[in-house]
Design a protein around this motif. Structure first.
Motif, mmCIF file in Angstrom:
data_model
loop_
_atom_site.group_PDB
_atom_site.id
_atom_site.type_symbol
_atom_site.label_atom_id
_atom_site.label_comp_id
_atom_site.label_asym_id
_atom_site.label_seq_id
_atom_site.Cartn_x
_atom_site.Cartn_y
_atom_site.Cartn_z
ATOM 1 N N LYS A 260 0.830 -1.206 0.000
ATOM 2 C CA LYS A 260 0.000 0.000 0.000
ATOM 3 C C LYS A 260 0.866 1.257 0.000
ATOM 4 O O LYS A 260 2.053 1.217 0.256
ATOM 5 C CB LYS A 260 -0.925 -0.011 1.215
ATOM 6 C CG LYS A 260 -1.956 -1.125 1.148
ATOM 7 C CD LYS A 260 -3.043 -0.903 2.146
ATOM 8 C CE LYS A 260 -4.126 -1.956 1.930
ATOM 9 N NZ LYS A 260 -5.309 -1.625 2.711
ATOM 10 N N GLU B 50 -5.388 8.058 9.261
ATOM 11 C CA GLU B 50 -6.804 8.076 8.888
ATOM 12 C C GLU B 50 -7.047 7.706 7.417
ATOM 13 O O GLU B 50 -8.176 7.536 6.995
ATOM 14 C CB GLU B 50 -7.427 9.439 9.197
ATOM 15 C CG GLU B 50 -6.869 10.585 8.390
ATOM 16 C CD GLU B 50 -5.614 11.225 8.983
ATOM 17 O OE1 GLU B 50 -5.145 12.217 8.407
ATOM 18 O OE2 GLU B 50 -5.085 10.736 9.999
ATOM 19 N N ASP B 51 -5.986 7.571 6.621
ATOM 20 C CA ASP B 51 -6.126 7.213 5.206
ATOM 21 C C ASP B 51 -6.463 5.733 5.060
ATOM 22 O O ASP B 51 -5.883 4.888 5.731
ATOM 23 C CB ASP B 51 -4.837 7.510 4.443
ATOM 24 C CG ASP B 51 -4.543 8.995 4.335
ATOM 25 O OD1 ASP B 51 -5.476 9.800 4.530
ATOM 26 O OD2 ASP B 51 -3.380 9.339 4.061
ATOM 27 N N GLU B 52 -7.404 5.432 4.169
ATOM 28 C CA GLU B 52 -7.762 4.031 3.927
ATOM 29 C C GLU B 52 -6.618 3.271 3.268
ATOM 30 O O GLU B 52 -6.368 2.107 3.559
ATOM 31 C CB GLU B 52 -9.007 3.967 3.043
ATOM 32 C CG GLU B 52 -9.510 2.550 2.854
ATOM 33 C CD GLU B 52 -10.817 2.496 2.085
ATOM 34 O OE1 GLU B 52 -11.009 1.536 1.334
ATOM 35 O OE2 GLU B 52 -11.631 3.423 2.245
ATOM 36 N N ASN B 53 -5.897 3.932 2.360
ATOM 37 C CA ASN B 53 -4.783 3.302 1.648
ATOM 38 C C ASN B 53 -3.478 3.697 2.330
ATOM 39 O O ASN B 53 -2.865 4.703 1.983
ATOM 40 C CB ASN B 53 -4.781 3.737 0.179
ATOM 41 C CG ASN B 53 -3.719 3.014 -0.621
ATOM 42 O OD1 ASN B 53 -3.195 1.985 -0.209
ATOM 43 N ND2 ASN B 53 -3.383 3.570 -1.768
ATOM 44 N N GLN B 54 -3.071 2.921 3.330
ATOM 45 C CA GLN B 54 -1.811 3.199 4.024
ATOM 46 C C GLN B 54 -1.145 1.893 4.394
ATOM 47 O O GLN B 54 -1.801 0.888 4.607
ATOM 48 C CB GLN B 54 -2.042 4.026 5.294
ATOM 49 C CG GLN B 54 -2.867 3.299 6.335
ATOM 50 C CD GLN B 54 -2.582 3.812 7.725
ATOM 51 O OE1 GLN B 54 -1.459 4.175 8.028
ATOM 52 N NE2 GLN B 54 -3.580 3.814 8.577
#
Length: 92
Positions: free
Chosen positions: A69, A75-79
């Protein structure tokens, strides 16, 4: 096969501690431990691929990223794996 890893923390700014990584039977990993000397507030927490600290972060390799990723905020969904650790006002 269960895997256990122990990381002993220490630097020249009086930060110390021990972090334990335990791979569970379902393949997930539990992270526990203690740290001392960190100032209260949020501190970034991520794992590097290598344990070589001879040249600071330059020799520790990339961040652990088994899902491939993007680097992102908590807070990011893609991390990738990692996040923040909150140190309370009552820290020693």
């Amino acid at each position: 096969m269960m895997v256990n890893v122990v990381v002993v923390l220490g630097n020249n700014e009086s930060v110390s501690g021990t972090i334990y990584f335990t791979q569970e039977a379902d393949g997930s990993t539990t992270v526990t431990g203690n740290s001392y000397g960190l100032k209260p507030g949020l501190h970034g927490f991520h794992v590097h691929a290598l344990g070589d600290t001879t040249n600071s972060c330059m020799s520790t390799g990339p961040h652990f990223n088994p899902a491939g990723k993007e680097y992102g905020a908590p807070e990011d969904e893609n991390q990738h794996a990692g996040g923040n650790v909150t140190i309370g006002d009552d820290a020693l």
